[in-house]
Design an enzyme around this catalytic site. Structure first.
Site, short mmCIF file in Angstrom:
data_model
loop_
_atom_site.label_atom_id
_atom_site.label_comp_id
_atom_site.label_asym_id
_atom_site.label_seq_id
_atom_site.Cartn_x
_atom_site.Cartn_y
_atom_site.Cartn_z
N SER A 8 0.83 -1.20 0.00
CA SER A 8 0.00 0.00 0.00
C SER A 8 0.87 1.26 0.00
CB SER A 8 -0.91 0.01 1.22
OG SER A 8 -1.48 1.31 1.34
N HIS A 33 -1.00 -1.30 -4.37
CA HIS A 33 -2.28 -0.90 -3.79
C HIS A 33 -2.32 0.62 -3.61
CE1 HIS A 33 -5.93 -1.96 -1.50
NE2 HIS A 33 -5.60 -1.01 -0.63
N ASP A 35 -4.63 3.67 -2.16
CA ASP A 35 -5.76 4.00 -1.28
C ASP A 35 -6.25 5.42 -1.51
OD1 ASP A 35 -6.13 1.65 0.48
OD2 ASP A 35 -4.05 2.05 1.01
N MET A 37 -8.91 8.25 -0.51
CA MET A 37 -9.84 8.59 0.58
C MET A 37 -10.33 10.02 0.41
SD MET A 37 -7.64 7.16 3.78
CE MET A 37 -6.87 5.55 3.75
N HIS A 66 -8.13 1.17 -4.50
CA HIS A 66 -9.13 0.96 -3.45
C HIS A 66 -9.79 2.30 -3.15
CE1 HIS A 66 -9.69 -0.17 1.12
NE2 HIS A 66 -10.85 -0.07 0.48
N MET A 68 -12.07 4.59 -1.23
CA MET A 68 -12.81 4.81 0.02
C MET A 68 -13.46 6.19 -0.11
SD MET A 68 -9.94 3.19 2.51
CE MET A 68 -8.73 3.34 1.21
N MET A 137 -11.93 -5.87 4.50
CA MET A 137 -11.18 -4.92 5.33
C MET A 137 -10.97 -5.54 6.70
SD MET A 137 -10.23 -2.27 3.67
CE MET A 137 -9.49 -1.47 5.09
N ASP A 175 -7.01 -6.50 3.67
CA ASP A 175 -6.34 -5.20 3.79
C ASP A 175 -6.45 -4.65 5.21
OD1 ASP A 175 -5.37 -2.62 3.36
OD2 ASP A 175 -7.00 -2.01 2.04
N GLY A 197 0.99 -2.14 4.17
CA GLY A 197 1.53 -0.78 4.10
C GLY A 197 2.65 -0.58 5.10
C1 DX5 Z 1 -6.66 1.56 5.20
C2 DX5 Z 1 -6.15 1.20 3.84
C3 DX5 Z 1 -5.05 0.23 3.82
C4 DX5 Z 1 -3.82 0.63 4.57
C5 DX5 Z 1 -3.24 -0.62 5.13
O1 DX5 Z 1 -7.87 2.21 5.09
O2 DX5 Z 1 -7.18 0.68 3.04
O3 DX5 Z 1 -4.72 -0.16 2.50
O4 DX5 Z 1 -2.86 1.29 3.78
O5 DX5 Z 1 -2.18 -0.27 5.91
P1 DX5 Z 1 -1.47 -1.24 6.94
O6 DX5 Z 1 -0.90 -2.38 6.14
O7 DX5 Z 1 -0.42 -0.34 7.50
O8 DX5 Z 1 -2.49 -1.67 7.94
ZN ZN Z 2 -6.60 -0.21 1.06
#
Ligand code: DX5
Ligand code: ZN
Length: 216
Positions: A8, A33, A35, A37, A66, A68, A137, A175, A197
């Site tokens: 990520s 990946h 993310d 948001m 992804h 969000m 998730m 994830d 991540g």
């Molecule tokens: C959180 C994201 C993840 C995040 C995961 O909302 O969707 O992709 O980056 O991070 P780690 O691996 O640090 O939990």
């Molecule tokens: Zn994610």
């Protein structure tokens, strides 16, 4: 069973985005990946199109986007044009899931749907034949570096059974809170794609960490 690691970029160093993207590009990770948001669906804002394009320029790998965000259907075409290979929308954020999946197919990307920790996998039963991937998730979406929610394991088992009984090849992605210490359990439960991540970018040697998670 197919095993894919999708680091990520949320945990990358944005001052060195090109360097970090190239590191993942040269690693054993098959996907990257991304993310996105919006500060509405989740209480955090990450990044959008220009960052996706920069990562696209630095890597040939499949960009696993992804979303969000609320009303994801408005942006499917642009994310596809800017380099997404698979787009995942949240079941809780989309109004007309069928129409959204049609948009993804028309844009030439693979289809993914994600579930927040509190959403049961049963809601996806009617949709499975149309999904290339389900993203479970294992933390509340919004932030990297959180701890894995143990109940997510049951959801992976349940989903694996639903997919296998129907003879489908839908991938299961997980994830949140994943590292080399729990990766094996998740693969054994039936996950195909693991996102990581903090574990990757917080490691002294991220490339070696990716291999460690993959071979856990
Ligand atoms: C959180 C994201 C993840 C995040 C995961 O909302 O969707 O992709 O980056 O991070 P780690 O691996 O640090 O939990
Ligand atoms: Zn994610």
């Amino acid at each position: 069973m197919r095993r894919i690691i999708s680091p990520s970029m949320l945990s990358a160093d944005f001052g060195h985005l090109d360097r970090d993207s190239r590191m993942v590009d040269a690693s054993a990770a098959e996907w990257i990946h991304i993310d996105v948001m919006d500060g509405v669906f989740v209480p955090n804002i990450s990044f959008g199109f220009p960052v996706l394009r920069a990562i696209r320029r630095a890597s040939e790998k499949l960009l696993d986007v992804h979303l969000m965000i609320v009303e994801p259907e408005k942006y499917i075409e642009r994310f596809a044009r800017d380099g997404a290979g698979i787009i995942t929308v949240h079941y809780e954020a989309v109004g007309d899931l069928g129409a959204c999946l049609d948009l993804m197919r028309a844009a030439g990307v693979r289809t993914g749907v994600s579930l927040r920790p509190a959403t049961p996998v049963s809601v996806l039963e009617p949709w499975l034949p149309r999904l290339d991937m389900v993203l479970v998730m294992s933390v509340e979406p919004g932030f990297g570096g959180q701890s894995f929610i143990p109940g997510s394991l049951d959801k992976i088992h349940e989903l694996r059974a639903m997919i296998d009984t129907r003879g489908l090849d839908t991938l299961i992605e997980v994830d949140g809170g994943i590292s080399s210490t729990n990766a094996r359990t998740l693969f054994d439960a039936g996950a195909n794609v693991l996102v990581a991540g903090a574990a990757v970018f917080g490691a002294p040697d991220p490339t070696a960490e990716i291999e460690k998670i993959l071979k856990a």
